[in-house]
Motif scaffolding. Structure first.
Motif, PDB file in Angstrom:
ATOM      1  N   ASP A  65      21.679  81.796 -13.543  1.00 25.36           N
ATOM      2  CA  ASP A  65      22.033  82.978 -14.326  1.00 25.36           C
ATOM      3  C   ASP A  65      22.265  84.185 -13.426  1.00 25.36           C
ATOM      4  N   ARG A  66      21.466  84.318 -12.374  1.00 29.04           N
ATOM      5  CA  ARG A  66      21.684  85.421 -11.423  1.00 29.04           C
ATOM      6  C   ARG A  66      23.036  85.265 -10.723  1.00 29.04           C
ATOM      7  N   GLU A  67      23.378  84.037 -10.355  1.00 28.05           N
ATOM      8  CA  GLU A  67      24.650  83.781  -9.674  1.00 28.05           C
ATOM      9  C   GLU A  67      25.836  84.056 -10.611  1.00 28.05           C
ATOM     10  N   LEU A  68      25.770  83.581 -11.844  1.00 25.53           N
ATOM     11  CA  LEU A  68      26.827  83.833 -12.815  1.00 25.53           C
ATOM     12  C   LEU A  68      27.003  85.336 -13.036  1.00 25.53           C
ATOM     13  N   PHE A  69      25.888  86.049 -13.124  1.00 25.03           N
ATOM     14  CA  PHE A  69      25.933  87.493 -13.311  1.00 25.03           C
ATOM     15  C   PHE A  69      26.637  88.163 -12.130  1.00 25.03           C
ATOM     16  N   GLU A  70      26.332  87.740 -10.924  1.00 21.87           N
ATOM     17  CA  GLU A  70      26.957  88.327  -9.740  1.00 21.87           C
ATOM     18  C   GLU A  70      28.460  88.064  -9.724  1.00 21.87           C
ATOM     19  N   ILE A  71      28.868  86.879 -10.106  1.00 22.69           N
ATOM     20  CA  ILE A  71      30.304  86.563 -10.179  1.00 22.69           C
ATOM     21  C   ILE A  71      30.982  87.466 -11.205  1.00 22.69           C
ATOM     22  N   ALA A  72      30.334  87.646 -12.357  1.00 23.53           N
ATOM     23  CA  ALA A  72      30.896  88.521 -13.390  1.00 23.53           C
ATOM     24  C   ALA A  72      31.001  89.962 -12.880  1.00 23.53           C
ATOM     25  N   TYR A  90      10.980  99.301 -27.498  1.00 22.96           N
ATOM     26  CA  TYR A  90      10.318  99.458 -26.196  1.00 22.96           C
ATOM     27  C   TYR A  90      11.137 100.269 -25.197  1.00 22.96           C
ATOM     28  N   GLY A  91      12.367 100.630 -25.568  1.00 23.24           N
ATOM     29  CA  GLY A  91      13.144 101.501 -24.693  1.00 23.24           C
ATOM     30  C   GLY A  91      14.346 100.886 -24.012  1.00 23.24           C
ATOM     31  N   ALA A  92      14.720  99.660 -24.400  1.00 20.76           N
ATOM     32  CA  ALA A  92      15.937  99.084 -23.819  1.00 20.76           C
ATOM     33  C   ALA A  92      17.148  99.869 -24.302  1.00 20.76           C
ATOM     34  N   THR A  93      18.147  99.941 -23.462  1.00 21.99           N
ATOM     35  CA  THR A  93      19.361 100.678 -23.778  1.00 21.99           C
ATOM     36  C   THR A  93      20.348  99.818 -24.558  1.00 21.99           C
ATOM     37  N   HIS A  94      20.466  98.550 -24.160  1.00 27.41           N
ATOM     38  CA  HIS A  94      21.369  97.602 -24.808  1.00 27.41           C
ATOM     39  C   HIS A  94      20.744  96.218 -24.792  1.00 27.41           C
ATOM     40  N   PHE A  95      21.283  95.328 -25.604  1.00 28.14           N
ATOM     41  CA  PHE A  95      20.857  93.939 -25.662  1.00 28.14           C
ATOM     42  C   PHE A  95      22.103  93.087 -25.506  1.00 28.14           C
ATOM     43  N   LEU A  96      22.133  92.264 -24.474  1.00 27.24           N
ATOM     44  CA  LEU A  96      23.279  91.410 -24.176  1.00 27.24           C
ATOM     45  C   LEU A  96      22.822  89.958 -24.167  1.00 27.24           C
ATOM     46  N   THR A  97      23.366  89.185 -25.102  1.00 34.69           N
ATOM     47  CA  THR A  97      23.041  87.759 -25.137  1.00 34.69           C
ATOM     48  C   THR A  97      23.860  87.059 -24.059  1.00 34.69           C
ATOM     49  N   LYS A  98      23.187  86.237 -23.262  1.00 35.45           N
ATOM     50  CA  LYS A  98      23.844  85.539 -22.152  1.00 35.45           C
ATOM     51  C   LYS A  98      24.972  84.651 -22.672  1.00 35.45           C
ATOM     52  N   THR A  99      26.013  84.579 -21.869  1.00 33.49           N
ATOM     53  CA  THR A  99      27.144  83.721 -22.159  1.00 33.49           C
ATOM     54  C   THR A  99      27.501  82.941 -20.895  1.00 33.49           C
TER      55      THR A  99
END
Length: 137
Positions: free
Chosen positions: A15-22, A104-113
């Motif tokens: 998931d970290r790798e996919l995020f970095e590619i994105a 709790y103070g999150a700014t946004h919620f992003l469901t992984k794709t």
């Protein structure tokens, strides 16, 4: 254009790798600090100085030892990170998770794709400050 400083806190290396590619495909220059646990993040955040504040923190909910919700609550106690956007980045789309993280103070919620192109577009909109709802899609 200045580099956008991002931290991703996620125990899953894929998931970290996919995020970095994105991020690379988002059209924005960036610096990314990938962290594998909330406890590692909190160690860094304890000693963070004003010049090192990230522009965005992306946080997974489902992590061992220290959950994303617990980590979010601790992040919001760090005074220099009080207004830093924290985006929940999780496989969950459960309405209670969404509501609790907002509380709790999150700014946004992003469901992984798994769709890297879709994630790149979402990140591009986020970084361009395009008006976005709490739940990103």
């Amino acid at each position: 254009m200045k580099n956008i400083r991002c931290i991703i806190i996620d125990d899953d290396p894929d998931d970290r790798e996919l995020f970095e590619i994105a991020l690379e495909n988002s059209g924005h220059p960036f610096n990314l600090l990938p962290l594998s646990s909330g406890s590692k993040a909190l160690e860094i955040f304890t000693d963070i100085e004003a010049g090192d504040i990230p522009d965005y923190i992306f946080l997974d909910l489902n992590m061992p030892l220290l959950s994303g919700k617990e980590c979010l609550q601790e992040i919001r106690k760090v005074s220099v990170l009080h207004i830093t956007p924290v985006i929940i980045y999780s496989t969950s789309s459960y309405h209670l998770d969404i509501a609790e993280t907002k509380e709790y103070g999150a700014t946004h919620f992003l469901t992984k794709t798994p769709d890297v192109d879709r994630l790149s577009v979402i990140l591009g909109k986020l970084f361009s400050k395009t008006a976005l709802p709490y739940e990103l899609s």
